[in-house]
Design a protein around this motif. Structure first.
Motif, mmCIF file in Angstrom:
data_model
loop_
_atom_site.group_PDB
_atom_site.id
_atom_site.type_symbol
_atom_site.label_atom_id
_atom_site.label_comp_id
_atom_site.label_asym_id
_atom_site.label_seq_id
_atom_site.Cartn_x
_atom_site.Cartn_y
_atom_site.Cartn_z
ATOM 1 N N GLY A 187 5.025 11.574 74.800
ATOM 2 C CA GLY A 187 6.186 10.752 74.464
ATOM 3 C C GLY A 187 6.502 9.772 75.567
ATOM 4 O O GLY A 187 5.658 9.438 76.395
ATOM 5 N N LYS B 175 9.895 11.423 71.640
ATOM 6 C CA LYS B 175 8.506 11.747 71.289
ATOM 7 C C LYS B 175 7.783 10.549 70.705
ATOM 8 O O LYS B 175 6.546 10.519 70.660
ATOM 9 C CB LYS B 175 8.468 12.904 70.288
ATOM 10 C CG LYS B 175 9.079 12.593 68.939
ATOM 11 C CD LYS B 175 9.002 13.801 68.019
ATOM 12 C CE LYS B 175 9.673 13.539 66.674
ATOM 13 N NZ LYS B 175 9.074 12.405 65.926
ATOM 14 N N ASP B 176 8.531 9.548 70.276
ATOM 15 C CA ASP B 176 7.938 8.386 69.619
ATOM 16 C C ASP B 176 7.362 7.425 70.661
ATOM 17 O O ASP B 176 8.034 7.072 71.633
ATOM 18 C CB ASP B 176 8.986 7.669 68.771
ATOM 19 C CG ASP B 176 9.658 8.611 67.786
ATOM 20 O OD1 ASP B 176 8.930 9.244 67.006
ATOM 21 O OD2 ASP B 176 10.895 8.734 67.829
ATOM 22 N N ILE B 177 6.138 7.003 70.447
ATOM 23 C CA ILE B 177 5.478 6.083 71.373
ATOM 24 C C ILE B 177 5.204 4.780 70.622
ATOM 25 O O ILE B 177 4.114 4.552 70.084
ATOM 26 C CB ILE B 177 4.179 6.685 71.940
ATOM 27 C CG1 ILE B 177 4.450 8.067 72.553
ATOM 28 C CG2 ILE B 177 3.576 5.752 72.996
ATOM 29 C CD1 ILE B 177 3.193 8.786 73.022
ATOM 30 N N ASP C 143 -0.903 13.356 73.191
ATOM 31 C CA ASP C 143 0.208 12.490 73.588
ATOM 32 C C ASP C 143 1.538 13.246 73.562
ATOM 33 O O ASP C 143 1.774 14.101 72.703
ATOM 34 C CB ASP C 143 0.301 11.282 72.661
ATOM 35 C CG ASP C 143 -0.878 10.318 72.834
ATOM 36 O OD1 ASP C 143 -1.661 10.511 73.775
ATOM 37 O OD2 ASP C 143 -0.998 9.390 72.020
ATOM 38 N N SER D 286 10.583 2.389 70.238
ATOM 39 C CA SER D 286 11.098 3.540 70.999
ATOM 40 C C SER D 286 11.213 3.209 72.481
ATOM 41 O O SER D 286 12.144 3.674 73.158
ATOM 42 C CB SER D 286 10.208 4.761 70.795
ATOM 43 O OG SER D 286 8.947 4.598 71.427
ATOM 44 N N ASN E 8 1.029 8.851 77.218
ATOM 45 C CA ASN E 8 -0.027 8.863 76.211
ATOM 46 C C ASN E 8 -1.373 8.711 76.907
ATOM 47 O O ASN E 8 -1.431 8.330 78.070
ATOM 48 C CB ASN E 8 0.188 7.757 75.172
ATOM 49 C CG ASN E 8 -0.054 6.368 75.744
ATOM 50 O OD1 ASN E 8 0.006 6.152 76.943
ATOM 51 N ND2 ASN E 8 -0.297 5.410 74.871
ATOM 52 N N THR F 102 7.005 17.378 71.324
ATOM 53 C CA THR F 102 6.206 16.272 71.827
ATOM 54 C C THR F 102 5.680 15.426 70.669
ATOM 55 O O THR F 102 5.815 15.793 69.495
ATOM 56 C CB THR F 102 5.019 16.793 72.651
ATOM 57 O OG1 THR F 102 4.103 17.473 71.777
ATOM 58 C CG2 THR F 102 5.483 17.736 73.746
ATOM 59 N N ASN F 103 5.064 14.322 71.012
ATOM 60 C CA ASN F 103 4.488 13.435 70.005
ATOM 61 C C ASN F 103 3.476 14.166 69.137
ATOM 62 O O ASN F 103 3.339 13.853 67.948
ATOM 63 C CB ASN F 103 3.828 12.246 70.710
ATOM 64 C CG ASN F 103 3.261 11.233 69.751
ATOM 65 O OD1 ASN F 103 2.086 11.310 69.388
ATOM 66 N ND2 ASN F 103 4.075 10.273 69.350
ATOM 67 N N SER F 104 2.798 15.154 69.712
ATOM 68 C CA SER F 104 1.780 15.900 68.969
ATOM 69 C C SER F 104 2.337 17.139 68.277
ATOM 70 O O SER F 104 1.597 17.881 67.636
ATOM 71 C CB SER F 104 0.652 16.322 69.914
ATOM 72 O OG SER F 104 1.146 17.135 70.961
ATOM 73 N N SER G 272 14.933 11.411 70.423
ATOM 74 C CA SER G 272 13.963 11.242 69.327
ATOM 75 C C SER G 272 14.673 11.140 67.995
ATOM 76 O O SER G 272 15.697 11.807 67.764
ATOM 77 C CB SER G 272 12.978 12.406 69.308
ATOM 78 O OG SER G 272 12.320 12.551 70.535
#
Length: 342
Positions: free
Chosen positions: A282, A62-64, A280, A68, A261, A35-37, A341
Motif C-alpha cells: 500500500g 492499501k490502494d496504490i 504489494d 490514493s 509496491n 494490505t493491497n494483496s 483505505s
C-alpha cells in the motif's frame, strides 16, 4: 399471517440496524490493516506503534493509485509554500522498479511541482545531467512536468546541527530554489543501506555527487564512495537527512510519502532488480520521515515473503539508520497508524 409478516419485517430491521452499528464501531476501532494483496496486519504486532500523545501520525491506504496517493497527501495537513519540488527516483534503466509517472500525475498537478533529482555516482546513465534528463524523458517524467537535476550546476554545503558523525552536508545548488518539498519514495531493499525509504531519499537522494561520496564514507572522503564503515554510513545518512529537514524550516516545509509496491531486495538504482517475494502492501505518509520508515519496516516484518528483504536489512544493519535518525532529532520511531483505505 399478517402478524407473522410484521414480525419478520421488524426482525429484519433490527438485524440490519445491529449490522450497521457493528460496522461503524469496527471502522472506528479497527485494530488491523488489510494490505493491497489482502493480508491482515494486526496493530498489536506492529513493534513501534503506540497510542500516546505527541506521537507522529502515519497514514495508510492499501490502494496504490494516483488517486490514493493524492488523497493520502491531503491527509497530512501540509500546506506547501512557494515553489514545490517533488523528490523521487527517476530509476535506472532498463527494468528498475521506479514509481511510474502515471502514479504521480495527480499529485504533481495538485502541487504544480517540478520533479527533482540529483546525479548518481555509480557507472550508469544517470551519472551526468544530460544522460539523466534523457532517462527522465524515456521513463515518461518529462511528459508530466519539468525535471530539475539539482546538482547540475554544482553543490552547496549546509550545516548538520547536533549530528552524530557529520558537521556538514552537500546538496545541489538548485535545492535552494524551492520553498517546499514533497518526498515520494519507493520503499524497497538496498544493497548498500539495507532498505531505501524516506530517509535515504532526503540524504543520498538530495546529496550532490560529491555529497553522496561524503555520506557513503561517513564524512571521510569527497572523492571516493567505496570502503567506508557501514555503521558510519548509516549515521551519515541520518545526519544528512537531519540537515535537509532543518534547512526546510525545521521540517515544516517538507513531507513524505512511501509507496510499498514491487518490494524487491534491490533499489531503483539497479536496472535489473531481483523479482519481489513480497506482494504489494500500500501507500503510507507522514510528516515524520523516521516514523514513516519505521512503520514500513514494522509492516514488512509481518508480511508474507519478507525473509530475503529482512535478511538484507539485517546484514547491512539498516535499522541503525533509524536509531541514528531518532538520536539526532530527525524524528521519532514511535508512530500511530491511521488507515484511510476505502
Amino acid at each position: 399471517m399478517k402478524y407473522f409478516k410484521l414480525l419478520l419485517f421488524f426482525s429484519f430491521c433490527f438485524i440490519f440496524f445491529i449490522s450497521i452499528s457493528d460496522a461503524k464501531s469496527n471502522s472506528k476501532n479497527k485494530d488491523f490493516i488489510l494490505t493491497n494483496s489482502g493480508q491482515t496486519i494486526k496493530f498489536k504486532n506492529l513493534k513501534y506503534l503506540k497510542k500516546e500523545k505527541d506521537i507522529p501520525l502515519v497514514y495508510f491506504t492499501k490502494d496504490i493509485t494516483a488517486e490514493s496517493i493524492l488523497n493520502i497527501y491531503k491527509k497530512l495537513d501540509f500546506k506547501p509554500a512557494g515553489k514545490v519540488g517533488l523528490k523521487i527516483s527517476i530509476g535506472e534503466p532498463p527494468k528498475s522498479n521506479y514509481l511510474r509517472p502515471e502514479l504521480l500525475k495527480s499529485l504533481i498537478s495538485e502541487l504544480n511541482a517540478n520533479i527533482v533529482e540529483c546525479n548518481v555516482i555509480y557507472p550508469g546513465r544517470r551519472m551526468n545531467t544530460t544522460m539523466h534528463l534523457e532517462v527522465a524523458k524515456e521513463h515518461g517524467f518529462a511528459d508530466v512536468t519539468n525535471v530539475d537535476i539539482l546538482d547540475s550546476e554544482g553543490d552547496i554545503s549546509i550545516p548538520v546541527r547536533k549530528g552524530i558523525i557529520l558537521k556538514e552536508n552537500f546538496i545541489g545548488t538548485h535545492f535552494k530554489n524551492y520553498s517546499s518539498y514533497v518526498v515520494v519514495s519507493h520503499f524497497k531493499g538496498d544493497k548498500m543501506s539495507g532498505f531505501g525509504g524516506a530517509i535515504k531519499n532526503i540524504s543520498i537522494g538530495f546529496a550532490s555527487s560529491m555529497g553522496k561520496k561524503f555520506i557513503h564514507t561517513g564524512g571521510k572522503s569527497r572523492t571516493t564512495w567505496m570502503g567506508g564503515d557501514q555503521n558510519e554510513f548509516c549515521e551519515a545518512m541520518a545526519d544528512a537527512g537531519k540537515a535537509v529537514s532543518d534547512y526546510m524550516n525545521n521540517g515544516k516545509n517538507i513531507t513524505y510519502i512511501n509507496v510499498m509496491n514491487r518490494l524487491s531486495v534491490d533499489c531503483d538504482c539497479n536496472g535489473n532488480p531481483t523479482e519481489p517475494d513480497i506482494l504489494d502492501i500500500g501507500v503510507l505518509a507522514s510528516n515524520d520521515p523516521v516514523a514513516l520508515d519505521q512503520a514500513c519496516i514494522d509492516i514488512i516484518s509481518l508480511a508474507k515473503g519478507s525473509k530475503s528483504l529482512l535478511e538484507r536489512i539485517k546484514n547491512k544493519n539498516g535499522l541503525h539508520t533509524l536509531e541514528s535518525a531518532e538520536k539526532n532529532g530527525l524524528g521519532k520511531r514511535n508512530y500511530y497508524l491511521i488507515d484511510i483505505s476505502k
